[in-house]
Design an enzyme around this catalytic site. Structure first.
Site, PDB file in Angstrom:
ATOM      1  N   ARG A   1       0.947  -1.330   0.175  1.00 11.76           N
ATOM      2  CA  ARG A   1      -0.006   0.117   0.021  1.00 11.76           C
ATOM      3  C   ARG A   1       0.728   1.335   0.103  1.00 11.76           C
ATOM      4  NH1 ARG A   1      -3.457  -2.778  -1.502  1.00 11.76           N
ATOM      5  NH2 ARG A   1      -5.326  -3.289  -0.651  1.00 11.76           N
TER       6      ARG A   1
ATOM      7  N   GLU B   1      -2.743   8.315  -4.634  1.00 11.01           N
ATOM      8  CA  GLU B   1      -3.217   7.241  -5.559  1.00 11.01           C
ATOM      9  C   GLU B   1      -4.325   8.038  -6.408  1.00 11.01           C
ATOM     10  OE1 GLU B   1      -4.253   2.772  -5.435  1.00 11.01           O
ATOM     11  OE2 GLU B   1      -2.090   3.122  -4.466  1.00 11.01           O
TER      12      GLU B   1
ATOM     13  N   HIS C   1      -1.772   0.508  -9.606  1.00 16.36           N
ATOM     14  CA  HIS C   1      -2.336  -0.513  -8.443  1.00 16.36           C
ATOM     15  C   HIS C   1      -2.972  -1.531  -9.481  1.00 16.36           C
ATOM     16  CE1 HIS C   1      -4.180  -0.977  -4.523  1.00 16.36           C
ATOM     17  NE2 HIS C   1      -4.212  -2.145  -4.825  1.00 16.36           N
TER      18      HIS C   1
HETATM   19  N1  LIG Z   1      -1.074  -4.046  -5.353  1.00 14.88           N
HETATM   20  C1  LIG Z   1      -2.077  -5.157  -5.482  1.00 14.88           C
HETATM   21  O1  LIG Z   1      -2.758  -5.252  -6.508  1.00 14.88           O
HETATM   22  C2  LIG Z   1      -2.266  -5.976  -4.268  1.00 14.88           C
HETATM   23  C3  LIG Z   1      -1.631  -5.720  -3.132  1.00 14.88           C
HETATM   24  N2  LIG Z   1      -1.912  -6.321  -1.894  1.00 14.88           N
HETATM   25  C4  LIG Z   1      -1.588  -5.956  -0.611  1.00 14.88           C
HETATM   26  O2  LIG Z   1      -0.700  -6.885   0.004  1.00 14.88           O
HETATM   27  C5  LIG Z   1      -0.758  -7.091   1.230  1.00 14.88           C
HETATM   28  C6  LIG Z   1      -0.319  -8.294   1.725  1.00 14.88           C
HETATM   29  O3  LIG Z   1      -1.273  -9.231   1.404  1.00 14.88           O
HETATM   30  P1  LIG Z   1      -1.142 -10.837   1.924  1.00 14.88           P
HETATM   31  O4  LIG Z   1      -0.024 -11.456   1.838  1.00 14.88           O
HETATM   32  O5  LIG Z   1      -2.429 -11.620   1.538  1.00 14.88           O
HETATM   33  O6  LIG Z   1      -1.295 -10.448   3.720  1.00 14.88           O
HETATM   34  P2  LIG Z   1      -1.281 -11.479   4.829  1.00 14.88           P
HETATM   35  O7  LIG Z   1      -1.796 -11.074   5.808  1.00 14.88           O
HETATM   36  O8  LIG Z   1      -1.317 -12.888   4.332  1.00 14.88           O
HETATM   37  O9  LIG Z   1       0.456 -11.242   4.801  1.00 14.88           O
HETATM   38  C7  LIG Z   1       1.182 -10.274   5.581  1.00 14.88           C
HETATM   39  C8  LIG Z   1       1.912 -10.867   6.691  1.00 14.88           C
HETATM   40  O10 LIG Z   1       2.733  -9.759   7.210  1.00 14.88           O
HETATM   41  C9  LIG Z   1       2.520  -9.857   8.736  1.00 14.88           C
HETATM   42  N3  LIG Z   1       2.905  -8.509   9.571  1.00 14.88           N
HETATM   43  C10 LIG Z   1       1.762  -7.721   9.823  1.00 14.88           C
HETATM   44  N4  LIG Z   1       2.556  -6.654  10.497  1.00 14.88           N
HETATM   45  C11 LIG Z   1       3.683  -6.827  10.182  1.00 14.88           C
HETATM   46  C12 LIG Z   1       4.679  -6.175  10.792  1.00 14.88           C
HETATM   47  N5  LIG Z   1       4.518  -4.712  11.536  1.00 14.88           N
HETATM   48  N6  LIG Z   1       5.923  -6.517  10.484  1.00 14.88           N
HETATM   49  C13 LIG Z   1       6.292  -7.744   9.863  1.00 14.88           C
HETATM   50  N7  LIG Z   1       5.060  -8.698   9.451  1.00 14.88           N
HETATM   51  C14 LIG Z   1       4.171  -8.132   9.797  1.00 14.88           C
HETATM   52  C15 LIG Z   1       1.306 -10.322   8.954  1.00 14.88           C
HETATM   53  O11 LIG Z   1       1.203 -11.145  10.201  1.00 14.88           O
HETATM   54  P3  LIG Z   1      -0.006 -11.356  10.879  1.00 14.88           P
HETATM   55  O12 LIG Z   1      -0.925 -12.089  10.170  1.00 14.88           O
HETATM   56  O13 LIG Z   1      -0.117 -11.442  12.404  1.00 14.88           O
HETATM   57  O14 LIG Z   1      -0.684  -9.875  10.848  1.00 14.88           O
HETATM   58  C16 LIG Z   1       1.381 -11.640   7.819  1.00 14.88           C
HETATM   59  O15 LIG Z   1       2.186 -12.561   8.147  1.00 14.88           O
HETATM   60  C17 LIG Z   1      -2.653  -6.730   1.490  1.00 14.88           C
HETATM   61  O16 LIG Z   1      -2.798  -6.288   2.754  1.00 14.88           O
HETATM   62  C18 LIG Z   1      -2.369  -5.519   0.290  1.00 14.88           C
HETATM   63  O17 LIG Z   1      -2.184  -4.232   0.973  1.00 14.88           O
HETATM   64  C19 LIG Z   1      -2.443  -7.662  -1.982  1.00 14.88           C
HETATM   65  C20 LIG Z   1      -2.856  -8.009  -3.192  1.00 14.88           C
HETATM   66  C21 LIG Z   1      -2.960  -7.280  -4.597  1.00 14.88           C
HETATM   67  O1  LIG Z   2      -6.590  -7.177  -3.417  1.00 12.66           O
HETATM   68  C1  LIG Z   2      -5.887  -6.215  -3.046  1.00 12.66           C
HETATM   69  O2  LIG Z   2      -5.423  -5.961  -1.806  1.00 12.66           O
HETATM   70  C2  LIG Z   2      -5.487  -5.250  -3.924  1.00 12.66           C
HETATM   71  O3  LIG Z   2      -5.077  -4.139  -3.586  1.00 12.66           O
HETATM   72  C3  LIG Z   2      -6.049  -5.432  -5.260  1.00 12.66           C
HETATM   73  O4  LIG Z   2      -7.481  -4.978  -5.144  1.00 12.66           O
END
Ligand SMILES: NC(=O)C1=CN([C@@H]2O[C@H](COP(=O)(O)OP(=O)(O)OC[C@H]3O[C@@H](n4cnc5c(N)ncnc54)[C@H](OP(=O)(O)O)[C@@H]3O)[C@@H](O)[C@H]2O)C=CC1
Ligand SMILES: O=C(O)C(=O)CO
Length: 311
Positions: free
Chosen positions: A227, A256, A284
Site C-alpha cells: 500500500r 493514488e 495498482h
Molecule cells: N497491489 C495489489 O494489487 C495488491 C496488494 N496487496 C497488498 O498486499 C498486502 C499483503 O497481502 P497478504 O500477503 O495477503 O497478507 P497476509 O496477511 O497474508 O500477510 C502479511 C503478513 O505480514 C505480517 N505482518 C503484519 N504486520 C507486520 C509487521 N509490522 N512486521 C512484519 N510483518 C507483519 C502478517 O502477520 P499477521 O498475520 O500476524 O498480521 C502476515 O504474516 C495486502 O494487505 C494488500 O495491502 C494484496 C493483493 C494485491
Molecule cells: O487485493 C488487494 O488488496 C488489492 O490491492 C487489489 O484489489
C-alpha cells in the site's frame, strides 16, 4: 440469503451462487449515504473498495452476516467492529497472489535490465548500449517484509531466479524451502532488493521511512506492491535522489487515484516519481490480471458456500 454487490466483479459469482439459491442485487453507482438507507435488508455484501465499510455503515447493516472482499487487503473495512458484531469476514488473497508475484518480478526486471528506457530510446532512434548495461537478479539477496500470501508467492519466484531470499514477519517460525526467516536487523544488513508485502496497520503505516532506509547497509532496489501509505514518499524520493535507493518499482502510491486524476503540479514528490528514470510506476494493477479476476471470484464463491450453503 440476499446479497448486495457493491462493485463489478467476474459474473461467475452471481452465476454460481444464484444456482445455489442466493438472491442478488447489484448497485455499482449509489453513493455511501444511499447505500446506508437500504443496507439493513441484506444478509451479505460482496465488495472491492468503492464504499468504505466503516462503523457507521455496519451499524446500519442490522442483518449482515458476511462481508466478502474480492481481493486481499481489508483496510477499507472496520474489521474490529465487524467481528464484534458477529459478521464473518471473507477475503480472497489466494486469487491474486500469483498475479502480484509475477508483477513484482516483471517490474524488477524492467528496472534492473533497463528494458523500458532502452526500448523507448531505440524506438526514438537512439542506440545506447553502455548507458543501458543491466544489473542481474541472479545471486542477489532479496529481503521481503511480510510473509503471508503475497510474500510467499514472491519468494517462490525469486528463489527460481537464483536469489537468496530472506524475510521478516511478526509471526514466528514460518520459513520454508523458498525463504529463511531473519530479524529485521539482519534483513537490513543483507538485502540488495527490498519488497514489502504488509497490510496497513498502525505499525506498518510509513514503515519505510528515512530511518529505515538509512539502516539498510547496502544501496538497494525497492518494490512496493502493498500500500502507498506503507512508505513515506518524501523519504523515498530523497533516497532515490541520493542513490541509496538504486531504483523503485511502485504499483501503489501514497497519492493514488484521487490526487492523480487531479494531478497536483505543486506535489514535487509525485512529479519526481513520475519523471525519474529510476522509477517504474503502475496503476495498482499487481493483482489485476484476467486470471486473477476469475480466481478471486471463484475463491469468494467457494468460501461463501463453505460457510453459508445451508442458510
Ligand atoms: N497491489 C495489489 O494489487 C495488491 C496488494 N496487496 C497488498 O498486499 C498486502 C499483503 O497481502 P497478504 O500477503 O495477503 O497478507 P497476509 O496477511 O497474508 O500477510 C502479511 C503478513 O505480514 C505480517 N505482518 C503484519 N504486520 C507486520 C509487521 N509490522 N512486521 C512484519 N510483518 C507483519 C502478517 O502477520 P499477521 O498475520 O500476524 O498480521 C502476515 O504474516 C495486502 O494487505 C494488500 O495491502 C494484496 C493483493 C494485491
Ligand atoms: O487485493 C488487494 O488488496 C488489492 O490491492 C487489489 O484489489
Amino acid at each position: 440469503m440476499k446479497i448486495l454487490l457493491l462493485d463489478k466483479n467476474h459474473p461467475l459469482i452471481t452465476e454460481q451462487l444464484s444456482a445455489k439459491g442466493f438472491l442478488f442485487e447489484e448497485d455499482f453507482t449509489s453513493a455511501y449515504e444511499d447505500v446506508l438507507k437500504k443496507i439493513g435488508h441484506y444478509d451479505g455484501i460482496i465488495i472491492r473498495s468503492r464504499i468504505p465499510i466503516d462503523q457507521n455503515f455496519l451499524e446500519h447493516a442490522k442483518n449482515l452476516k458476511f462481508i466478502a472482499r474480492v481481493g486481499a487487503g481489508m483496510e477499507n473495512i472496520d474489521v474490529e467492529f465487524a467481528k464484534k458484531s458477529g459478521i464473518q469476514l471473507i477475503s480472497s488473497p489466494e486469487g491474486n497472489r500469483d498475479s502480484v508475484a509475477e508483477h513484482v518480478l516483471g517490474m524488477l526486471l524492467i528496472l534492473m535490465h533497463r528494458l523500458f528506457i532502452s526500448s523507448q530510446e531505440v524506438k526514438n532512434g537512439i542506440w545506447k548500449r553502455e548507458e543501458n548495461r543491466g544489473d542481474e537478479i541472479l545471486g542477489k539477496t532479496v529481503g521481503l517484509i511480510g510473509y503471508g500470501n503475497m510474500g510467499k508467492a514472491v519468494a517462490k519466484r525469486f528463489s527460481g531466479f537464483g536469489c537468496k531470499v530472506i524475510f521478516h514477519d511478526i509471526l514466528p517460525d514460518i520459513g520454508d524451502e523458498f525463504a529463511t526467516q531473519v530479524s529485521l536487523d539482519t534483513l537490513k544488513k543483507e538485502a540488495d532488493i527490498l519488497s514489502i508485502h504488509l497490510p496497513i496497520t498502525k505499525e506498518t503505516h510509513y514503515i519505510i521511512d528515512e530511518k529505515f532506509i538509512a539502516e539498510m547497509a547496502k544501496d538497494f532496489y525497492f518494490i512496493n506492491t502493498a500500500r502507498g501509505k506503507n512508505v513515506k514518499t518524501n523519504d523515498l524520493v530523497k533516497a532515490l535522489k541520493s542513490g541509496k535507493v538504486k531504483g523503485a518499482a511502485l504499483d501503489v502510491l501514497e497519492f493514488e487515484k484521487a490526487s492523480f486524476e487531479n494531478l497536483d503540479t505543486e506535489n514535487d514528490d509525485l512529479q519526481f516519481l513520475l519523471q525519474s528514470e529510476k522509477v517504474i510506476v503502475t496503476p495498482h494493477i499487481a493483482g489485476w490480471t484476467v486470471q486473477s479476476k476469475q480466481k478471486l471470484a471463484q475463491v469468494i464463491v467457494d468460501k461463501i458456500l463453505a460457510q453459508f450453503s445451508g442458510h
